[in-house]
Design an enzyme around this catalytic site. Structure first.
Site, short mmCIF file in Angstrom:
data_model
loop_
_atom_site.label_atom_id
_atom_site.label_comp_id
_atom_site.label_asym_id
_atom_site.label_seq_id
_atom_site.Cartn_x
_atom_site.Cartn_y
_atom_site.Cartn_z
N VAL A 1 83.33 47.00 70.10
CA VAL A 1 82.24 46.15 69.58
C VAL A 1 81.97 46.38 68.10
O VAL A 1 81.23 45.60 67.48
CB VAL A 1 80.93 46.35 70.38
CG1 VAL A 1 81.10 45.91 71.82
CG2 VAL A 1 80.44 47.79 70.29
N ASN B 1 75.36 45.94 75.69
CA ASN B 1 75.09 47.21 76.35
C ASN B 1 75.90 48.37 75.79
O ASN B 1 75.61 49.53 76.11
CB ASN B 1 75.38 47.03 77.86
CG ASN B 1 75.30 48.33 78.63
OD1 ASN B 1 74.22 48.89 78.80
ND2 ASN B 1 76.45 48.83 79.08
N SER C 1 67.07 52.23 74.13
CA SER C 1 66.80 53.52 74.75
C SER C 1 65.35 53.88 74.49
O SER C 1 64.73 53.36 73.55
CB SER C 1 67.72 54.59 74.14
OG SER C 1 67.29 55.90 74.48
N TYR D 1 71.32 58.59 66.67
CA TYR D 1 71.10 57.81 67.89
C TYR D 1 69.72 57.16 67.87
O TYR D 1 69.58 55.96 68.15
CB TYR D 1 71.23 58.74 69.10
CG TYR D 1 71.14 58.06 70.43
CD1 TYR D 1 72.19 57.29 70.93
CD2 TYR D 1 70.00 58.20 71.24
CE1 TYR D 1 72.12 56.67 72.17
CE2 TYR D 1 69.92 57.59 72.48
CZ TYR D 1 70.98 56.82 72.94
OH TYR D 1 70.90 56.22 74.17
N ALA E 1 67.82 56.48 65.29
CA ALA E 1 67.76 55.45 64.25
C ALA E 1 68.43 54.16 64.71
O ALA E 1 67.91 53.06 64.49
CB ALA E 1 68.43 55.97 62.98
N LYS F 1 68.87 53.16 67.83
CA LYS F 1 68.13 52.54 68.93
C LYS F 1 66.82 51.90 68.46
O LYS F 1 66.40 50.88 69.00
CB LYS F 1 67.88 53.58 70.03
CG LYS F 1 69.15 54.06 70.72
CD LYS F 1 69.92 52.92 71.37
CE LYS F 1 71.14 53.40 72.14
NZ LYS F 1 71.85 52.29 72.83
#
Length: 253
Positions: free
Chosen positions: A53, A79, A132, A145, A147, A149
């Protein structure tokens, strides 16, 4: 449900649970994943694509393939994600920061970018972004992670505003700690970073929720199916946690 649903990272984990739930609800399922072995294990009646992705050319090609095969797209489940490093901020290499944001945030952006024109042409659609609870709270030692999310939450709310006039809804699902291999890796790394045992970290996460437990992939999948359905036809721009109610995102034992 007769929807045409594309799920990134749909061959395993939460994505696989989503694919199974949409399939059970009567939807046509297309899973896109970077894991060749996981794709091989998917049911033969699911369409599938090998997809990174973070590669815009690959994303563009996949959405062209989907539209050519199906004539449209009703639901995008953006996702795909990676956990990123577990380390104090001063110890996070810039390459790890960029890699984490590239898959999580840029991946959701790219998939939304190429889904939007398809959905605009049919004047309908639903985009579901898997963020999350790290996109709702600060998470020590997980700066890239968290930042990424948080960025995904902003992306989702903006898409809801921008695409709503075209009949397209966008919502953000924020899973809490999900049982499975990916979270297991996080637990092991965090145990090292905090000088704790894996079980202490696990119990800390669980006790940080009012329901005292981790969630399962099916819990996230059930929310995705609801948000994609006509039962949620006026639900858009929402950030919905499926986490057993986080009351303390970084409990100290």
């Amino acid at each position: 449900m007769t929807s045409r649903v594309l799920i990134t990272a749909g061959a395993s984990g939460v994505g696989r649970a989503m694919a199974e739930a949409f399939d059970a609800a009567g939807a046509q399922v297309w899973v896109a994943d970077i894991d060749v072995d996981a794709l091989v294990e998917c049911p033969s009646d699911w369409k599938q694509s090998l997809l990174d992705v973070s590669d815009e050319t690959a994303v563009s090609s996949t959405f062209k393939e989907v539209e050519a095969a199906w004539g449209g797209l009703d639901v995008l489940c953006a996702n795909a994600g990676v956990a990123g490093p577990t380390a104090a901020v001063e110890d996070v290499p810039l390459t790890d920061w960029r890699s984490c944001l590239s898959v999580n945030l840029e991946g959701a952006f790219l998939c939304s970018k190429y889904a939007a024109p398809i959905m605009k042409r049919q004047r309908s659609g639903a985009i579901l972004i898997t963020s999350s609870t790290a996109g709702q709270y600060g998470y020590p030692n997980r700066a890239p992670y968290a930042a990424a999310k948080w960025g995904m939450v902003g992306l989702g709310k903006t898409l809801a505003m921008e695409l709503g006039p075209h009949g397209i809804r966008c919502n953000v699902i924020c899973p809490g700690s999900v049982e499975g291999p990916r979270m297991e890796g996080v637990l092991q790394r965090e145990a090292v970073a905090k000088g704790m045992t894996r079980d202490q970290v696990y119990n800390g996460y669980a006790s940080g929720t009012s329901m005292g437990r981790f969630v399962e992939g099916r819990d996230i999948a059930n929310m995705a199916v609801f948000l994609a359905s006509d039962a949620a036809r006026l639900v858009s721009g929402q950030v919905i946690a499926v986490d057993g109610h986080t009351v303390n995102p970084d409990p100290k034992l």
